[in-house]
Scaffold this active site. Structure first.
Site, short mmCIF file in Angstrom:
data_model
loop_
_atom_site.label_atom_id
_atom_site.label_comp_id
_atom_site.label_asym_id
_atom_site.label_seq_id
_atom_site.Cartn_x
_atom_site.Cartn_y
_atom_site.Cartn_z
N ASP A 1 0.50 -28.81 -34.70
CA ASP A 1 1.36 -28.88 -33.55
C ASP A 1 -0.07 -28.62 -32.69
OD1 ASP A 1 3.56 -28.14 -32.26
OD2 ASP A 1 3.03 -25.71 -32.85
N HIS A 2 1.37 -29.54 -31.28
CA HIS A 2 0.17 -29.24 -29.76
C HIS A 2 -0.85 -29.76 -30.47
CE1 HIS A 2 3.19 -27.21 -27.87
NE2 HIS A 2 3.79 -26.61 -28.04
N ASN B 1 11.15 -25.92 -33.07
CA ASN B 1 9.71 -25.61 -33.73
C ASN B 1 10.23 -23.62 -33.49
OD1 ASN B 1 8.68 -27.56 -33.56
ND2 ASN B 1 6.57 -27.34 -31.87
N ALA C 1 7.42 -20.00 -34.12
CA ALA C 1 6.36 -19.34 -34.87
C ALA C 1 5.93 -18.31 -34.81
CB ALA C 1 5.38 -20.39 -33.82
#
Length: 279
Positions: free
Chosen positions: A82-83, A226, A228
């Site tokens: 991610d990222h 997404n 989180a």
């Protein structure tokens, strides 16, 4: 089941009209909670970790945790970076056998974003998924905020995807990272980007969006959402409640198991919200 490529998750979700949750993990409890829910609901899923979180465990430990737990699962799951803000992060995740990659140079100019993302495409085998971002998503990811946020330009979407060759396009259409009370999807803009993009879309910031908006995303060729902050908050809250109930609590196993259940409940709820057709 062994880890699958992000390509497989995309294809199965697209063929079944489903939206994959992409849930960030950092530790064992979070990983177990995510996969317990995934097994229960049966929707293909991404488990992911951002470079800001691997300082605790490293990419290899994340791979080992996820891969080992998946040996007893029948649901397709991809392990996603991610990222990835740097090409070194992309390289590290690939070396750790991640099966899906995100390159994020969205704060750069369009030309530089294309250049960096194209290099990431060249690094990432074609049988693995690559996600790139066009438009900079606001809010905070692990207390890190972009210097500026900008909506995705639909006019640029096709040119960007064609130039990079990515398999998913992360977009900025009002969504924001973290818990942002006023976060709201601009569905008119999302529709324009959907119509322009040759590949499925990704929405970041699923924790801060209202359920009624999350439940509409499948109408806009969104294949991945997404989440989180919701999971991290569930774990912290579970431990906090245990301490508040008994400041002398010393059974870490009991408290950890309760945290796994709390995380699993959040993940199950999110998957069902993304997919109203799933009972």
């Amino acid at each position: 089941m062994a880890l699958v490529s992000g390509i497989d998750v995309i294809q199965e979700c697209s063929s079944r009209g489903l939206v994959a949750g992409a849930f960030n993990t950092t530790n064992l409890e979070t990983t177990l909670g995510i996969l317990d829910a995934v097994d229960k609901v049966g929707v293909p899923t991404f488990i992911q970790v951002a470079p800001t979180n691997v300082s605790l465990s490293g990419y290899e430990y994340i791979y080992d945790m996820v891969a080992r737990r998946l040996e007893s699962s029948k649901v397709p799951v991809a392990l996603h970076l991610d990222h990835g803000k740097s090409l070194s992060a992309v390289h590290a995740a690939l070396m750790a056998r991640f099966t899906s990659i995100m390159i994020d140079d969205s704060e750069a100019s369009f030309e530089d974003n294309v250049k960096t993302s194209t290099i990431a495409r060249e690094m990432t085998p074609r049988n693995l998924a690559l996600e790139a971002e066009l438009g900079s998503i606001g809010g905070k990811e692990d207390d890190v905020a972009p210097e500026f946020a900008a909506h995705t330009d639909p006019v640029q979407a096709k040119e960007f995807v064609d130039a990079v060759g990515c398999d998913m396009l992360a977009v900025s259409v009002g969504n924001q990272h973290g818990f942002v009370p006023n976060a709201k999807i601009d569905f008119d803009l999302l529709g324009q980007v959907r119509d322009a993009s040759p590949v499925p879309l990704v929405i970041h910031g699923g924790s801060g969006l209202p359920d009624e908006q999350l439940a509409r995303l499948h109408e806009f060729n969104v294949v991945k959402v997404n989440v989180a902050s919701d999971l991290r908050n569930a774990m912290i809250r579970s431990f906090g409640e245990a301490y508040a109930a008994n400041p002398r609590e010393a059974s870490l196993i009991r408290v950890s198991k309760d945290a796994v259940v709390a995380i699993s409940d959040v993940v199950e709820g999110r998957i069902r919200t993304f997919n109203p057709s799933v009972n």
